[in-house]
Design an enzyme around this catalytic site. Structure first.
Site, mmCIF file in Angstrom:
data_model
loop_
_atom_site.group_PDB
_atom_site.id
_atom_site.type_symbol
_atom_site.label_atom_id
_atom_site.label_comp_id
_atom_site.label_asym_id
_atom_site.label_seq_id
_atom_site.Cartn_x
_atom_site.Cartn_y
_atom_site.Cartn_z
ATOM 1 N N THR A 29 0.817 -1.425 -0.043
ATOM 2 C CA THR A 29 -0.575 0.137 0.186
ATOM 3 C C THR A 29 0.931 1.540 0.112
ATOM 4 O O THR A 29 0.127 2.343 -0.111
ATOM 5 C CB THR A 29 -0.658 -0.093 1.199
ATOM 6 O OG1 THR A 29 -0.226 0.061 2.283
ATOM 7 C CG2 THR A 29 -2.046 -0.995 1.066
ATOM 8 N N ILE B 10 14.026 -4.612 -2.160
ATOM 9 C CA ILE B 10 14.358 -3.667 -2.303
ATOM 10 C C ILE B 10 14.804 -3.040 -1.790
ATOM 11 O O ILE B 10 16.402 -2.151 -1.715
ATOM 12 C CB ILE B 10 12.941 -3.377 -2.992
ATOM 13 C CG1 ILE B 10 12.324 -4.477 -4.121
ATOM 14 C CG2 ILE B 10 13.564 -2.012 -2.826
ATOM 15 C CD1 ILE B 10 14.030 -4.572 -4.805
ATOM 16 N N GLU C 246 31.940 -4.096 -9.246
ATOM 17 C CA GLU C 246 32.390 -2.857 -8.646
ATOM 18 C C GLU C 246 33.284 -3.503 -7.757
ATOM 19 O O GLU C 246 33.658 -4.551 -7.385
ATOM 20 C CB GLU C 246 31.207 -2.051 -8.357
ATOM 21 C CG GLU C 246 31.251 -3.073 -7.368
ATOM 22 C CD GLU C 246 29.123 -2.450 -6.825
ATOM 23 O OE1 GLU C 246 28.815 -1.795 -7.855
ATOM 24 O OE2 GLU C 246 28.610 -1.977 -5.264
ATOM 25 N N HIS D 19 27.412 2.922 -2.391
ATOM 26 C CA HIS D 19 26.839 0.824 -2.232
ATOM 27 C C HIS D 19 28.243 1.215 -0.126
ATOM 28 O O HIS D 19 29.223 1.534 -0.583
ATOM 29 C CB HIS D 19 28.022 0.101 -3.260
ATOM 30 C CG HIS D 19 25.581 0.066 -4.013
ATOM 31 N ND1 HIS D 19 26.557 -0.588 -5.710
ATOM 32 C CD2 HIS D 19 24.844 0.954 -4.309
ATOM 33 C CE1 HIS D 19 25.786 -0.056 -6.368
ATOM 34 N NE2 HIS D 19 24.941 0.382 -5.607
#
Lengths: 369, 288
Positions: B17, B96, B209, B247
């Site tokens: 939601t 995520i 990376e 990151h």
């Protein structure tokens, strides 16, 4: 977030890990007063870098006069580019042996790992691999006494010292877990006639967990612009070159910097303004870019969640306020690319389609400036 | 064929939601993903994009039998949501969110491995079985079916490379985002193993990376176990040591995790490393 040695030692003391008697001093006079009380002392610069000894940031002194002199000298030092503002004045330990002990995270194994060695005192990188015991442990199981007994056996530690390890290691592990540490390191862990004492303390707390630890101090190694970026929730690193770079996504930002270097330019910064940024965040990011006084600006947008028209809009807004007085090379593709390019065309900028073209152009612009 | 997920995978959206949750639910449905439900505590009975919302993962499992789950949950609450998914029997979990505390991530990985759950991420764009099932946040249009398997540590850079491939008419079997955090679930080796077994995958592209040793470990695996050709691109050649490049995992620490060490290891394993992302299609073509 790295903690200063004296802060790490305060935490050690809270968790019952033995540390030398000591005092923090900010002036030569305070250091002298501490030495008066402690007798033979070691004076240690409080900076976040290692290699303090090699830079002259650690000295021994007997009596307050010598302590004052040494403290005064160290307070004038810059250790690895960092100004010394505080000193830790501690009793000199009667060290019989120096051990190494640390708990950190093994990224690949996805678990905490205990590192222990009889070769303490030197840089950890210099310890031969076979002399460093590595004990990964499951976080749900936690640290059990049998593990410590086995670590001691592998290290070649027995008798009274292994009994002390059995007391010390659980305390260190508790600190590691309760404070969300990335690293707790004692190097050297000194064996003295009174038992094991943490002669040094290196504690690094996970930045992402700081919200759970309001009681911990906040320390930053960042520059003024990096701090501003942090406030804006932008990933930003200063790099010292003359082409300011902005892109969306950490990987592509890094790749953009690499390409700048590949084509003979020097990047001024790393700035990832993330996915899906709105006009306000994009404007803030742009203003931050100008803070390094670059010769050219390079913007590389591969729009997924990020909308090209939003970035173009923000750019035009900042440009119209007169902030941007250096040439700009723009790459704009992805979501709403047509709209974005049209917005830039209106102020006379034609955006590139490929990353290589935009980077080459930016390098030329910087060279001509 | 594809790896981990396919057109029949039943997907649950945790945090459906919220802004991100509802937006990407629509995007995934448009791609063709079979989303069977969403979870949002206190909002059971609602619908988002026609998808039923449940109050707990257990309720969703009972009523709509999801096999995979994607989490759009703010970092401080992600551990709770992930543990719930594992406990309720979800077998593939895509995380995520960014900035999940390190100790939380480790706890999640420990519980997941105990329960044989595949964790993708955290701090990932997800994974996509091209043309049939997308569990993630990547832009739909670049992921077309084809013979190349892609595994990446970063998001936008992966889109850049896959975008270059798509523009040259080269599609993908499955694209997996490992995530940019220090501790993540799937690693290069896990995914390389699956690509090696997958009949449709002819070539594998790794997008790595600086930081950590995942690429070096992958190189060892490639040289020992892989028969399929592998290509790579690595970001961070120009990155200074000791600085986190966006990151959490992209940092050269104590001289480890450098660009040079990774290139050397990959080259020794017979992996060609592209200098620029745009070179990838030309490196792939002769291998197809």
């Amino acid at each position: 977030m790295k903690l200063y040695e004296y802060m790490g030692k305060e935490l050690f003391a809270e968790y019952g890990i033995p540390t030398p008697r000591g005092k923090v001093a900010s002036s030569a006079a305070e250091a002298a007063a501490a030495a008066e009380e402690l007798g033979e002392v070691v004076i240690k610069s409080q900076v976040l870098s290692g290699k303090r000894g090699k830079s002259g940031g650690i000295a021994f002194a007997t009596g307050s006069e010598e302590a004052e002199k040494e403290a005064g000298r160290i307070l004038e030092l810059e250790v690895q580019g960092m100004k010394v503002e505080k000193l830790l004045v501690e009793e000199k330990l009667a060290i019989e042996q120096e051990l190494y002990l640390a708990i950190t995270v093994d990224n690949g194994a996805r678990c905490p790992v205990i590192l222990a060695s009889l070769d303490g005192g030197m840089d950890v990188e210099e310890v031969p691999e076979e002399r460093m015991i590595r004990w990964p442990l499951d976080i749900s199981t936690g640290l059990q006494p049998y593990m410590i007994r086995e670590i001691c056996r592998l290290m070649g530690v027995s008798g009274e010292m292994s009994k002390q390890m059995l007391k010390l290691l659980p305390k260190l592990y508790r600190l590691f877990r309760e404070l969300d540490a990335e690293l707790v390191e004692i190097n050297p862990l000194a064996s003295t006639p009174d038992g094991l004492v943490a002669a040094d303390a290196k504690v690094t707390i996970d930045d992402d967990a700081l919200y759970r630890h309001p009681g911990l101090p906040r320390i930053s190694e960042k520059t003024a612009l990096e701090l501003k970026a942090e406030e804006l929730n932008l990933a930003y690193v200063e790099l010292g070159g003359d082409i300011a770079v902005m892109a969306n996504g950490a990987g592509i930002t890094m790749a953009t910097l690499d390409m700048v270097q590949n084509f003979g330019g020097t990047p001024a910064n790393f700035l990832d303004f993330g996915g899906g940024a709105g006009v306000e965040k994009t404007s803030q990011a742009l203003e931050l870019l100008l803070g390094t006084n670059p010769k050219a600006i390079l913007i590389n947008i591969f729009g997924g969640i990020t909308r090209c028209d939003v970035v173009a809009d923000a750019f035009v807004k900042v440009k119209e306020q007169g902030f941007i007085d250096v040439p700009v090379s723009f790459r704009l593709v992805g979501t709403n690319e047509t709209e974005g390019r049209a917005i830039l065309e209106r102020i006379g900028i034609s955006a590139y389609e490929t990353m290589s073209d935009a980077v080459k152009h930016a390098v030329e612009l910087a060279r001509e400036a | 064929m594809s790896i981990y997920i396919n057109e029949d995978t039943r997907v649950l959206v945790q945090g459906i939601t919220g802004n991100q949750g509802s937006f990407h639910t629509a995007q995934m449905l448009e791609y063709g993903t079979k989303i069977v439900g969403g979870v949002s505590p206190g909002k059971a009975g609602q619908q988002v994009e026609g998808v039923p919302v449940f109050g707990t993962v257990f309720e969703a499992v009972e009523k709509v039998q999801p096999q995979a789950s994607i989490l759009f949950i703010p970092a401080p609450f992600a551990k709770d949501a992930a543990m719930e998914a594992i406990d309720a029997g979800i077998k593939v979990m895509v995380m995520i969110p960014e900035h999940i505390p390190l100790h939380d991530a480790i706890s999640i990985m420990s519980y997941a491995s105990l329960n044989d759950v595949v964790v993708v991420g955290p701090n990932t764009f997800g994974l996509v079985s091209s043309g049939s099932c997308k569990i993630g946040i990547m832009p739909n249009r670049y992921f077309i079916p084809g013979p190349v398997g892609v595994v990446s540590r970063s998001g936008t850079l992966c889109y850049e490379i896959v975008g270059n491939m798509t523009a040259s008419g080269i599609g993908t079997t499955t694209v997996v985002g490992l995530g940019g955090d220090r501790v993540v679930g799937l690693n290069f080796i896990d995914v390389l193993k699956e690509f090696e077994k997958d009949d449709d995958t002819e070539v594998v592209v790794m997008v790595g990376e600086i930081g950590g040793s995942a690429e070096e470990e992958a190189a060892r695996f490639i040289s020992d176990e892989m028969s399929k050709p592998v290509l790579a691109y690595l970001a961070g050649k120009s990155a200074p040591p000791g600085k986190r490049m966006g990151h959490a995992g992209a940092i050269i620490e104590r001289g480890r995790g450098t660009y040079e060490s990774k290139v050397e290891a990959l080259n020794a394993a017979g992996v060609k490393v592209a200098e620029l992302p745009s070179e990838m299609p030309d490196l792939i073509k002769p291998l197809l």
